[in-house]
Design a protein around this motif. Structure first.
Motif, PDB file in Angstrom:
ATOM      1  N   ASP A   1      -2.480 -32.147 -51.735  1.00  0.00           N
ATOM      2  CA  ASP A   1      -2.787 -32.598 -53.094  1.00  0.00           C
ATOM      3  C   ASP A   1      -1.751 -33.608 -53.581  1.00  0.00           C
ATOM      4  O   ASP A   1      -0.550 -33.410 -53.434  1.00  0.00           O
ATOM      5  N   GLN A   2      -2.234 -34.679 -54.203  1.00  0.00           N
ATOM      6  CA  GLN A   2      -1.332 -35.710 -54.708  1.00  0.00           C
ATOM      7  C   GLN A   2      -0.426 -35.202 -55.824  1.00  0.00           C
ATOM      8  O   GLN A   2       0.676 -35.711 -56.025  1.00  0.00           O
ATOM      9  N   THR A   3      -0.885 -34.187 -56.551  1.00  0.00           N
ATOM     10  CA  THR A   3      -0.032 -33.597 -57.579  1.00  0.00           C
ATOM     11  C   THR A   3       1.191 -32.959 -56.958  1.00  0.00           C
ATOM     12  O   THR A   3       2.314 -33.106 -57.447  1.00  0.00           O
ATOM     13  N   LEU A   4       1.007 -32.235 -55.850  1.00  0.00           N
ATOM     14  CA  LEU A   4       2.128 -31.610 -55.158  1.00  0.00           C
ATOM     15  C   LEU A   4       3.025 -32.651 -54.515  1.00  0.00           C
ATOM     16  O   LEU A   4       4.233 -32.438 -54.382  1.00  0.00           O
ATOM     17  N   VAL A   5       2.460 -33.777 -54.111  1.00  0.00           N
ATOM     18  CA  VAL A   5       3.261 -34.862 -53.529  1.00  0.00           C
ATOM     19  C   VAL A   5       4.291 -35.347 -54.534  1.00  0.00           C
ATOM     20  O   VAL A   5       5.483 -35.465 -54.233  1.00  0.00           O
ATOM     21  N   SER A   6       3.844 -35.631 -55.750  1.00  0.00           N
ATOM     22  CA  SER A   6       4.753 -36.112 -56.785  1.00  0.00           C
ATOM     23  C   SER A   6       5.801 -35.070 -57.137  1.00  0.00           C
ATOM     24  O   SER A   6       6.990 -35.380 -57.278  1.00  0.00           O
ATOM     25  N   PHE A   7       5.374 -33.818 -57.257  1.00  0.00           N
ATOM     26  CA  PHE A   7       6.303 -32.754 -57.638  1.00  0.00           C
ATOM     27  C   PHE A   7       7.328 -32.515 -56.538  1.00  0.00           C
ATOM     28  O   PHE A   7       8.520 -32.328 -56.810  1.00  0.00           O
ATOM     29  N   ALA A   8       6.897 -32.509 -55.267  1.00  0.00           N
ATOM     30  CA  ALA A   8       7.808 -32.274 -54.150  1.00  0.00           C
ATOM     31  C   ALA A   8       8.841 -33.381 -54.020  1.00  0.00           C
ATOM     32  O   ALA A   8      10.033 -33.125 -53.782  1.00  0.00           O
TER      33      ALA A   8
ATOM     34  N   VAL B   1      11.343 -27.690 -66.963  1.00  0.00           N
ATOM     35  CA  VAL B   1      11.308 -27.426 -65.523  1.00  0.00           C
ATOM     36  C   VAL B   1      10.434 -26.216 -65.234  1.00  0.00           C
ATOM     37  O   VAL B   1       9.579 -26.236 -64.337  1.00  0.00           O
ATOM     38  N   ALA B   2      10.633 -25.125 -66.005  1.00  0.00           N
ATOM     39  CA  ALA B   2       9.826 -23.926 -65.798  1.00  0.00           C
ATOM     40  C   ALA B   2       8.348 -24.201 -66.052  1.00  0.00           C
ATOM     41  O   ALA B   2       7.475 -23.742 -65.306  1.00  0.00           O
ATOM     42  N   SER B   3       8.067 -24.979 -67.089  1.00  0.00           N
ATOM     43  CA  SER B   3       6.672 -25.311 -67.392  1.00  0.00           C
ATOM     44  C   SER B   3       6.059 -26.182 -66.306  1.00  0.00           C
ATOM     45  O   SER B   3       4.879 -26.022 -65.963  1.00  0.00           O
ATOM     46  N   GLY B   4       6.872 -27.106 -65.739  1.00  0.00           N
ATOM     47  CA  GLY B   4       6.374 -27.931 -64.643  1.00  0.00           C
ATOM     48  C   GLY B   4       5.980 -27.095 -63.439  1.00  0.00           C
ATOM     49  O   GLY B   4       4.945 -27.335 -62.802  1.00  0.00           O
ATOM     50  N   VAL B   5       6.798 -26.084 -63.126  1.00  0.00           N
ATOM     51  CA  VAL B   5       6.473 -25.182 -62.012  1.00  0.00           C
ATOM     52  C   VAL B   5       5.187 -24.422 -62.307  1.00  0.00           C
ATOM     53  O   VAL B   5       4.318 -24.269 -61.433  1.00  0.00           O
ATOM     54  N   MET B   6       5.024 -23.936 -63.533  1.00  0.00           N
ATOM     55  CA  MET B   6       3.817 -23.197 -63.898  1.00  0.00           C
ATOM     56  C   MET B   6       2.578 -24.091 -63.831  1.00  0.00           C
ATOM     57  O   MET B   6       1.504 -23.646 -63.408  1.00  0.00           O
TER      58      MET B   6
ATOM     59  N   THR C   1      -5.465 -40.318 -68.625  1.00  0.00           N
ATOM     60  CA  THR C   1      -5.566 -40.010 -67.193  1.00  0.00           C
ATOM     61  C   THR C   1      -4.183 -39.635 -66.667  1.00  0.00           C
ATOM     62  O   THR C   1      -3.204 -40.328 -66.926  1.00  0.00           O
ATOM     63  N   ILE C   2      -4.111 -38.538 -65.919  1.00  0.00           N
ATOM     64  CA  ILE C   2      -2.835 -38.068 -65.376  1.00  0.00           C
ATOM     65  C   ILE C   2      -2.368 -39.032 -64.290  1.00  0.00           C
ATOM     66  O   ILE C   2      -3.066 -39.269 -63.308  1.00  0.00           O
ATOM     67  N   LYS C   3      -1.171 -39.587 -64.462  1.00  0.00           N
ATOM     68  CA  LYS C   3      -0.591 -40.519 -63.501  1.00  0.00           C
ATOM     69  C   LYS C   3       0.519 -39.895 -62.668  1.00  0.00           C
ATOM     70  O   LYS C   3       0.730 -40.274 -61.515  1.00  0.00           O
ATOM     71  N   ASP C   4       1.262 -38.944 -63.255  1.00  0.00           N
ATOM     72  CA  ASP C   4       2.383 -38.351 -62.518  1.00  0.00           C
ATOM     73  C   ASP C   4       2.767 -37.027 -63.175  1.00  0.00           C
ATOM     74  O   ASP C   4       2.671 -36.867 -64.387  1.00  0.00           O
ATOM     75  N   ILE C   5       3.198 -36.073 -62.343  1.00  0.00           N
ATOM     76  CA  ILE C   5       3.739 -34.795 -62.811  1.00  0.00           C
ATOM     77  C   ILE C   5       5.026 -34.551 -62.038  1.00  0.00           C
ATOM     78  O   ILE C   5       5.002 -34.442 -60.810  1.00  0.00           O
ATOM     79  N   ASN C   6       6.159 -34.490 -62.736  1.00  0.00           N
ATOM     80  CA  ASN C   6       7.420 -34.204 -62.060  1.00  0.00           C
ATOM     81  C   ASN C   6       8.082 -32.990 -62.690  1.00  0.00           C
ATOM     82  O   ASN C   6       7.447 -32.239 -63.429  1.00  0.00           O
ATOM     83  N   LEU C   7       9.365 -32.787 -62.410  1.00  0.00           N
ATOM     84  CA  LEU C   7      10.036 -31.586 -62.876  1.00  0.00           C
ATOM     85  C   LEU C   7      10.101 -31.484 -64.390  1.00  0.00           C
ATOM     86  O   LEU C   7      10.107 -30.381 -64.942  1.00  0.00           O
ATOM     87  N   PHE C   8      10.132 -32.612 -65.067  1.00  0.00           N
ATOM     88  CA  PHE C   8      10.411 -32.595 -66.494  1.00  0.00           C
ATOM     89  C   PHE C   8       9.241 -33.045 -67.366  1.00  0.00           C
ATOM     90  O   PHE C   8       9.065 -32.519 -68.463  1.00  0.00           O
ATOM     91  N   VAL C   9       8.473 -34.009 -66.934  1.00  0.00           N
ATOM     92  CA  VAL C   9       7.447 -34.588 -67.801  1.00  0.00           C
ATOM     93  C   VAL C   9       6.135 -34.783 -67.058  1.00  0.00           C
ATOM     94  O   VAL C   9       6.085 -34.793 -65.819  1.00  0.00           O
ATOM     95  N   THR C  10       5.075 -34.934 -67.851  1.00  0.00           N
ATOM     96  CA  THR C  10       3.758 -35.340 -67.354  1.00  0.00           C
ATOM     97  C   THR C  10       3.478 -36.737 -67.902  1.00  0.00           C
ATOM     98  O   THR C  10       3.582 -36.958 -69.111  1.00  0.00           O
TER      99      THR C  10
END
Length: 275
Positions: free
Chosen positions: A50-57, A106-111, A132-141
């Motif tokens: 998943d591309q969402t996990l790519v950005s987060f990882a 950070v906790a909310s990003g993990v959830m 449209t969702i462009k990126d999800i990282n540790l701190f912001v969407t």
């Protein structure tokens, strides 16, 4: 002169450590950015990932490397790793209070990653903000509005808000309301709408198109059309169907009435008595 040299010599280890620390920070920052990009590129090549996990990882790898660099720099000045752990443990309450907003993000990003309320490319409404969702990282969407305006939303706010995900399901229902004149044939107008729906290949036949009289307004009889289509076709179908309905109504002498206003003029009592 000798005294100056001796004095500078006494500070030589500190100067060397400062130079090393500065060098480590620069190299660490570059390595962290490079590692994040490598992780993003490698994982992006995996189709099932998943591309969402790519950005987060990639964001997680970058920040972990920066954390290790920070510890290494502190060790240059005599701070041992065990001592740092003890100090951080003793100061955990103060740090938690000072960084509670950041830690909450950070906790909310993990959830968000675990429960998958949305993913990259989804069109969502989060607490009244749509995009449209462009990126999800540790701190912001990161989101982009339909007119391509960037929106940065803290993960804690995204996690605590009502999320309406318009892209979650592959099929959507398109509801349209058309008003016709009270003197027009309702059954004829309903059949015109039904024929238009059946003629459009984007309209699904299961569930079948649905046309009903839903309201008797002040100046019109309102007909509601419900069409099921692929989520990607929603807006194009809606715009095209509105245009096609106007053309079909004109061809079949079915009028779309304008709002009517009736003005009642009341004469003055004196004028009425004279009359």
């Amino acid at each position: 002169m000798n005294e100056l040299i001796n004095e500078l010599g006494a500070y030589a280890p500190l100067i060397i450590n400062v130079v090393k620390a500065f060098t480590f920070l620069i190299i660490g920052y570059l390595v962290a950015g490079m590692a994040g990009r490598i992780v993003r590129n490698r994982l992006s090549r995996i189709r099932r990932f998943d591309q969402t996990l790519v950005s987060f990882a990639s964001s997680m790898v970058r920040w972990l490397i920066l954390a290790f660099v920070g510890i290494a720099v502190l060790q240059l000045f005599g701070f041992q790793a065990t001592s740092l752990v003890a100090v951080l443990g003793a100061a955990s309450l103060a740090i938690g209070l000072a960084l509670q907003g950041t830690l909450s993000d950070v906790a909310s990003g993990v959830m968000l990653i675990i429960f998958r309320h949305y993913k990259m490319g989804d069109y969502v409404d989060i607490g009244g903000t749509a995009g449209t969702i462009k990126d999800i990282n540790l701190f912001v969407t990161e989101m982009a509005t339909p007119d391509n305006v960037q929106i940065i939303m803290p993960n804690s706010k995204a996690w605590g808000s009502i999320v309406t995900n318009y892209s979650a399901h592959p099929v959507r229902r398109c509801d349209l309301v058309f008003g016709i004149d009270y003197d027009d044939d309702m059954d004829k107008a309903m059949q015109v709408l039904l024929d238009l729906a059946n003629a459009d290949e984007r309209v699904h036949q299961e569930p079948a198109p649905w046309v009903r009289v839903t309201n008797l307004g002040d100046s019109s009889v309102d007909l509601t059309v419900r069409l099921w289509c692929a989520a990607a076709d929603y807006w194009e179908l809606k715009f095209a169907f509105i245009k096609a309905t106007k053309e079909a109504f004109d061809a079949n002498n079915i009028s779309i009435p304008y709002p009517h206003q009736v003005e009642v003029l009341k004469e003055a009592k004196g004028e009425a008595q004279q009359g």
